[in-house]
Design a protein around this motif. Sequence first.
Motif, short mmCIF file in Angstrom:
data_model
loop_
_atom_site.label_atom_id
_atom_site.label_comp_id
_atom_site.label_asym_id
_atom_site.label_seq_id
_atom_site.Cartn_x
_atom_site.Cartn_y
_atom_site.Cartn_z
N VAL A 38 0.84 -1.19 0.00
CA VAL A 38 0.00 0.00 0.00
C VAL A 38 0.88 1.24 0.00
O VAL A 38 0.68 2.16 -0.79
CB VAL A 38 -0.96 0.00 1.22
N THR A 39 1.85 1.26 0.89
CA THR A 39 2.82 2.35 0.94
C THR A 39 4.01 1.91 1.80
O THR A 39 3.94 0.92 2.53
CB THR A 39 2.20 3.65 1.49
N ALA A 40 5.06 2.67 1.69
CA ALA A 40 6.24 2.50 2.54
C ALA A 40 6.79 3.89 2.81
O ALA A 40 6.78 4.74 1.93
CB ALA A 40 7.29 1.63 1.86
N VAL A 41 7.23 4.10 4.03
CA VAL A 41 7.79 5.40 4.41
C VAL A 41 9.12 5.19 5.11
O VAL A 41 9.35 4.17 5.75
CB VAL A 41 6.83 6.21 5.32
N ASP A 53 6.63 -0.46 6.18
CA ASP A 53 5.88 -0.95 5.03
C ASP A 53 4.47 -1.27 5.49
O ASP A 53 4.28 -1.86 6.57
CB ASP A 53 6.49 -2.25 4.48
N TRP A 55 1.36 -3.43 4.00
CA TRP A 55 0.92 -4.37 2.97
C TRP A 55 -0.54 -4.73 3.19
O TRP A 55 -0.99 -4.84 4.33
CB TRP A 55 1.72 -5.66 3.05
#
Length: 105
Positions: A38-41, A53, A55
Motif C-alpha cells: 500500500v505504501t512504505a515510508v 511498510d 501491505w
Amino acid sequence: MAIYMQSTIELKADGVERFTETMKEVIAIVEPIGWRLVTAVMHVTGRLHTGIDLWEMEDLNTYQLGLATLRGHPRFAAIGKVLSETIERETVVLGVRAGWVPEGR
C-alpha cells in the motif's frame, strides 16, 4: 476480510541502498500472489534509517503463501543474505481495517 501487515524495519545506516534494491525484488515476487504494498515510508525524524511498510492481502493464507513463495524463490538465498546484513531489527504486526476509517479510504 482483508488483513494488513505493518513491517517496521530498523536498518543499518550503511545498508539502506542495498536494502532498497533488494526490496524491489521482494515486491516483484510477492505481489503476483496477492500481497499489495500500500505504501512504505522512511523516517525523517526519530530513529533514522527506519522504514515502515504497509501491505494489504486477502487473508492470513495469503500471508503464509507469500512467505512460502519468497522462501521457494531461486533468488531467496541472495535476498536473505542482503536482508540479514542490512536489517538490525524488524517488527511485523497483522491487523484488520479499523472501524473509524472513513468510507472510500
